[in-house]
Design an enzyme around this catalytic site. Structure first.
Site, PDB file in Angstrom:
ATOM      1  N   ILE A 263       0.840  -1.197   0.000  1.00 38.33           N
ATOM      2  CA  ILE A 263       0.000   0.000   0.000  1.00 38.33           C
ATOM      3  C   ILE A 263       0.873   1.244   0.000  1.00 38.33           C
ATOM      4  O   ILE A 263       1.875   1.307   0.714  1.00 38.33           O
ATOM      5  CB  ILE A 263      -0.894   0.020   1.261  1.00 38.33           C
ATOM      6  CG1 ILE A 263      -1.731  -1.257   1.343  1.00 38.33           C
ATOM      7  CG2 ILE A 263      -1.772   1.267   1.301  1.00 38.33           C
ATOM      8  CD1 ILE A 263      -2.230  -1.556   2.741  1.00 38.33           C
ATOM      9  N   CYS A 264       0.495   2.238  -0.792  1.00 39.23           N
ATOM     10  CA  CYS A 264       1.094   3.569  -0.696  1.00 39.23           C
ATOM     11  C   CYS A 264      -0.012   4.584  -0.966  1.00 39.23           C
ATOM     12  O   CYS A 264      -1.191   4.255  -0.835  1.00 39.23           O
ATOM     13  CB  CYS A 264       2.279   3.728  -1.651  1.00 39.23           C
ATOM     14  SG  CYS A 264       1.838   3.724  -3.401  1.00 39.23           S
ATOM     15  N   ARG A 265       0.331   5.782  -1.333  1.00 35.12           N
ATOM     16  CA  ARG A 265      -0.696   6.804  -1.543  1.00 35.12           C
ATOM     17  C   ARG A 265      -1.542   6.508  -2.774  1.00 35.12           C
ATOM     18  O   ARG A 265      -2.764   6.547  -2.725  1.00 35.12           O
ATOM     19  CB  ARG A 265      -0.050   8.188  -1.661  1.00 35.12           C
ATOM     20  CG  ARG A 265      -1.052   9.305  -1.930  1.00 35.12           C
ATOM     21  CD  ARG A 265      -0.353  10.651  -1.997  1.00 35.12           C
ATOM     22  NE  ARG A 265      -1.304  11.728  -2.282  1.00 35.12           N
ATOM     23  CZ  ARG A 265      -1.612  12.142  -3.500  1.00 35.12           C
ATOM     24  NH1 ARG A 265      -1.061  11.571  -4.559  1.00 35.12           N
ATOM     25  NH2 ARG A 265      -2.476  13.135  -3.669  1.00 35.12           N
TER      26      ARG A 265
ATOM     27  N   GLY B 295      -0.170   4.093  -5.510  1.00 36.13           N
ATOM     28  CA  GLY B 295       0.234   2.843  -6.146  1.00 36.13           C
ATOM     29  C   GLY B 295       1.644   2.840  -6.696  1.00 36.13           C
ATOM     30  O   GLY B 295       2.218   1.782  -6.938  1.00 36.13           O
TER      31      GLY B 295
ATOM     32  N   MET C 176      -4.025   4.387  -0.988  1.00 34.75           N
ATOM     33  CA  MET C 176      -4.861   4.978   0.061  1.00 34.75           C
ATOM     34  C   MET C 176      -5.926   5.907  -0.516  1.00 34.75           C
ATOM     35  O   MET C 176      -7.005   6.066   0.078  1.00 34.75           O
ATOM     36  CB  MET C 176      -3.995   5.734   1.065  1.00 34.75           C
ATOM     37  CG  MET C 176      -3.182   4.842   1.993  1.00 34.75           C
ATOM     38  SD  MET C 176      -4.210   3.781   3.047  1.00 34.75           S
ATOM     39  CE  MET C 176      -5.045   5.002   4.068  1.00 34.75           C
TER      40      MET C 176
END
Length: 201
Positions: free
Chosen positions: A72-74, A76, A101
């Site tokens: 997971i990141c902001r 992708g 996210m």
């Protein structure tokens, strides 16, 4: 199936991930954003393993990640880089949260909120924009400074083409973006004990 199709990382959408979590079949969630971004908001139960630390210690981390893993990141981009690093270390069953996210929040899925901080992408825009603006204005007095703006523009173009960001990686190391308990030993302990951030999420 073409080579490009086989090399494309597997993704999971927010709705499917939420169903897995709600049904008690949650995969291991690794949030590769900076500690500051993670502390601002994250998916309950996620482990914070910043991208720079993950890349540097992927072999050690691989030993604690045998089950299904969702990165997971902001949005992708960093999760994709993390997937490449872990896949290179031989870790199977990797997936990326499609849309990161932003998609999770857009689906109104559960989030643990903390102290608001600027995300890394916003910091990059601020720093890059400020450098370009100042160098252009100052080039009225020192003409050579316009090349600083050109250098920043070149860097941003390269970042877009390669889906990497050297400025973002540098900013992620600033004290503002670091958090307590974000060293390898602490993260490995959390993964081993099954206790993200050392406390219930």
């Amino acid at each position: 199936m073409t080579t490009s199709e086989t090399s494309r990382p597997a993704t999971l959408d927010a709705a499917t991930l939420r169903e897995l979590i709600d049904s008690g079949r949650a995969p291991r969630l690794l949030d590769v954003r900076t500690p500051a971004e993670f502390e601002t908001s994250h998916i309950p139960g996620a482990y914070n393993v910043p991208l720079d630390l993950l890349r540097e210690h992927r072999e050690e981390l691989r030993n604690h990640l045998d089950e299904d893993v969702v990165l997971i990141c902001r949005s992708g981009a960093r999760a994709t880089q993390a997937e490449q690093a872990l896949a290179g270390a031989g870790l199977p069953n990797l997936k990326i949260l499609n849309g990161g996210m932003l998609a999770w929040q857009g689906a109104n899925a559960p989030i643990k909120q903390g102290t608001p901080r600027w995300d890394l992408e916003r910091q990059v825009r601020l720093v890059a924009g400020s450098i370009v603006l100042v160098s252009i204005l100052a080039s009225v007095f020192v003409p050579g400074l316009k090349w600083v703006a050109a250098f920043i523009g070149t860097g941003l173009t390269f970042a877009a083409l390669t889906n990497t960001c050297a400025m973002g990686m540098l900013l992620s190391r600033l004290p503002y973006n670091r958090g307590a308990g974000c060293d390898l030993d602490t993260i490995v302990g959390q993964l081993r004990d099954g206790s993200p951030t050392g406390r219930p999420a």
